[in-house]
Design a protein around this motif. Structure first.
Motif, mmCIF file in Angstrom:
data_model
loop_
_atom_site.group_PDB
_atom_site.id
_atom_site.type_symbol
_atom_site.label_atom_id
_atom_site.label_comp_id
_atom_site.label_asym_id
_atom_site.label_seq_id
_atom_site.Cartn_x
_atom_site.Cartn_y
_atom_site.Cartn_z
ATOM 1 N N SER A 200 9.532 -8.207 30.360
ATOM 2 C CA SER A 200 10.177 -8.639 31.850
ATOM 3 C C SER A 200 9.634 -9.275 32.704
ATOM 4 O O SER A 200 8.549 -9.263 32.489
ATOM 5 N N GLY A 201 10.575 -9.516 33.568
ATOM 6 C CA GLY A 201 9.178 -10.004 35.017
ATOM 7 C C GLY A 201 8.850 -8.990 35.438
ATOM 8 O O GLY A 201 9.354 -7.895 36.129
ATOM 9 N N GLY A 202 7.929 -9.063 36.144
ATOM 10 C CA GLY A 202 6.990 -7.994 36.783
ATOM 11 C C GLY A 202 7.662 -8.265 38.550
ATOM 12 O O GLY A 202 7.215 -6.953 38.565
ATOM 13 N N ALA A 203 8.578 -8.837 38.811
ATOM 14 C CA ALA A 203 9.402 -8.668 40.117
ATOM 15 C C ALA A 203 10.861 -8.885 40.194
ATOM 16 O O ALA A 203 10.813 -8.673 40.650
ATOM 17 N N SER A 204 11.195 -8.126 38.733
ATOM 18 C CA SER A 204 12.470 -7.972 38.224
ATOM 19 C C SER A 204 13.146 -6.125 38.652
ATOM 20 O O SER A 204 11.709 -5.752 37.968
ATOM 21 N N LYS A 216 14.412 2.830 22.969
ATOM 22 C CA LYS A 216 13.533 3.666 22.260
ATOM 23 C C LYS A 216 14.389 4.499 21.633
ATOM 24 O O LYS A 216 13.737 4.304 19.936
ATOM 25 N N ALA A 217 15.365 4.586 22.155
ATOM 26 C CA ALA A 217 16.507 5.540 20.918
ATOM 27 C C ALA A 217 17.306 4.856 19.726
ATOM 28 O O ALA A 217 17.014 4.692 18.636
ATOM 29 N N LEU A 218 17.206 2.746 20.647
ATOM 30 C CA LEU A 218 18.234 2.159 19.109
ATOM 31 C C LEU A 218 16.695 1.282 19.081
ATOM 32 O O LEU A 218 16.301 0.851 17.669
ATOM 33 N N PHE A 219 15.524 0.562 19.362
ATOM 34 C CA PHE A 219 14.415 0.461 18.817
ATOM 35 C C PHE A 219 13.150 1.491 19.022
ATOM 36 O O PHE A 219 12.353 0.987 19.720
ATOM 37 N N PRO A 220 13.168 2.090 17.813
ATOM 38 C CA PRO A 220 11.502 2.924 18.250
ATOM 39 C C PRO A 220 10.194 2.691 17.659
ATOM 40 O O PRO A 220 9.317 2.438 18.716
ATOM 41 N N ALA A 221 10.388 0.428 17.275
ATOM 42 C CA ALA A 221 9.113 0.282 17.268
ATOM 43 C C ALA A 221 8.673 -0.616 18.652
ATOM 44 O O ALA A 221 8.048 -1.881 18.399
ATOM 45 N N ALA A 222 10.068 -0.378 19.694
ATOM 46 C CA ALA A 222 9.457 -1.249 20.624
ATOM 47 C C ALA A 222 8.524 -1.205 21.178
ATOM 48 O O ALA A 222 7.861 -0.418 21.567
ATOM 49 N N ARG A 223 7.858 -2.077 22.438
ATOM 50 C CA ARG A 223 7.105 -2.187 22.556
ATOM 51 C C ARG A 223 7.184 -2.891 23.975
ATOM 52 O O ARG A 223 7.979 -4.115 23.642
ATOM 53 N N PHE A 224 6.571 -2.477 25.570
ATOM 54 C CA PHE A 224 7.377 -3.296 26.936
ATOM 55 C C PHE A 224 5.905 -4.020 27.203
ATOM 56 O O PHE A 224 5.127 -3.778 27.396
ATOM 57 N N ALA A 225 6.119 -5.114 28.040
ATOM 58 C CA ALA A 225 5.286 -5.967 28.245
ATOM 59 C C ALA A 225 6.198 -6.706 29.525
ATOM 60 O O ALA A 225 7.166 -6.782 29.643
ATOM 61 N N LYS A 226 4.748 -6.742 30.817
ATOM 62 C CA LYS A 226 5.827 -7.744 32.367
ATOM 63 C C LYS A 226 4.882 -8.674 32.309
ATOM 64 O O LYS A 226 3.765 -8.656 32.303
ATOM 65 N N ILE A 227 5.481 -9.477 32.876
ATOM 66 C CA ILE A 227 4.786 -11.357 33.789
ATOM 67 C C ILE A 227 4.449 -11.250 34.779
ATOM 68 O O ILE A 227 5.659 -10.981 35.449
ATOM 69 N N PRO A 228 3.477 -10.802 35.328
ATOM 70 C CA PRO A 228 3.472 -10.656 36.431
ATOM 71 C C PRO A 228 4.007 -11.854 37.467
ATOM 72 O O PRO A 228 4.003 -13.181 37.069
#
Length: 251
Positions: A200-204, A216-228
Motif C-alpha cells: 500500500s501507499g504510505g500516504a493512502s 488474514k481470514a482469506l489470505f493467512p500468509a499475507a504480508r503487509f508493506a508500505k511505500i513511503p
C-alpha cells in the motif's frame, strides 16, 4: 477474451500477469511491465469494459476473475499476479476461486472489503466533456479541468480517451451500473494459502489496520508493506519502488 499484451520472453520463472484498476488500462503499466520483462514474460490486460477489451455485463469481481482465469489457461502456466485497486480485488477473487492458476499475489493499495466512497464524480466528469470540441488532448484537459482539479488524475483519465475517434475507451454506462459491485467485495468461502503481498501507499487510506483481520481470514500468509510517500496510485507515483518491492517478493 480480454485484450492482452505480452512483453518479454518466457523463462523458468512463472509469467507475471498485471491487472489495472478502475478507469485504467494495460498501457498505464507499460514502463513497469517493460522493466519487469527483463526477468521473464509479463502479460498486461485491458480489463472488461476498459481499453480495447470487450464491453459486457456484469462488471463484478467473479466475472473479472473469470476473465483473468481464461487468460492464464491460454498461457498454459501457473502465474504470479499483480493487481491494483479494482484489479487488486479481481486478482484476490481469482486466487480464492482458482488457486491452481496462481503462485504468488501482489495486491496494490486495496483490501478485500467494501468501500463507502464513490467514483461517480469521475464518470460524470468524463461524460461532461463535449467531445465534438476536442481536437487535441490539451483541449480535453482544459475541459476536464472544470470538473477535476488534480492534473495527475486528469492525465490518468485522459489515457483512456481516443482523441482521434473522439470517444472514451471505457464503458461508462456499465461501470456506473455496477459501481456498487466495484466498491464492494463478494462473499467468498475458503482461503488462498499461497504468498500474498499487500503493498500500500504510505500516504493512502485504502488499507487500514482494521482491514488486516479481513485480509488474514482469506489470505493467512499475507504480508503487509508500505511505500513511503505514495498515495493510492503508488505504481504511478513511485514506479521504481513499486517495481523493486514486487521483484523482491516474486523472487
Amino acid at each position: 477474451m480480454l485484450e492482452t499484451y505480452n512483453i518479454g520472453a518466457p523463462t523458468e520463472r512463472p509469467p507475471v500477469l498485471i491487472a489495472h484498476g478502475l478507469f485504467g488500462s494495460a498501457r498505464n503499466w507499460g514502463v513497469i511491465a517493460k522493466r519487469m520483462s527483463e526477468r521473464g514474460r509479463v502479460v498486461t490486460v485491458d480489463m472488461r469494459n476498459h481499453g480495447h477489451s470487450f464491453r459486457g455485463a456484469p462488471h463484478d469481481y467473479p466475472a473479472m476473475a473469470g476473465d483473468l482465469a481464461e487468460v492464464i489457461e491460454n498461457l498454459g502456466a501457473q502465474v504470479d499476479v499483480i493487481g491494483h485497486s479494482m484489479g487488486g480485488k479481481a486478482v484476490m477473487v481469482l486466487a480464492l476461486t482458482r488457486p491452481d492458476l496462481v503462485r504468488r499475489v501482489v495486491v496494490g493499495d486495496i483490501a478485500p472489503v467494501g468501500y463507502s466512497h464513490t467514483q461517480q464524480g469521475m464518470i460524470d466528469a468524463m461524460r461532461a466533456l463535449d467531445l465534438s470540441r476536442v481536437e487535441t488532448r490539451g483541449d480535453a484537459d482544459r475541459q476536464l479541468a472544470e470538473f477535476v482539479d488534480d492534473a495527475g488524475v486528469r492525465a490518468f483519465l485522459l489515457q483512456s480517451l481516443d482523441v482521434k475517434a473522439r470517444a472514451w475507451r471505457l464503458n461508462l454506462d456499465q461501470l456506473e451500473a455496477d459501481m456498487a459491485q466495484v466498491l464492494g467485495f463478494p462473499e467468498i468461502s475458503g482461503t488462498f494459502e499461497g504468498p500474498v503481498l499487500m503493498l500500500s501507499g504510505g500516504a493512502s487510506d485504502y488499507v487500514l489496520p482494521e482491514h488486516r483481520a479481513a485480509v488474514k481470514a482469506l489470505f493467512p500468509a499475507a504480508r503487509f508493506a508500505k511505500i513511503p510517500g505514495a498515495g493510492h496510485w503508488l505504481h504511478a507515483e513511485k514506479p521504481r519502488e513499486f517495481e523493486a518491492a514486487c521483484a523482491a517478493f516474486l523472487g
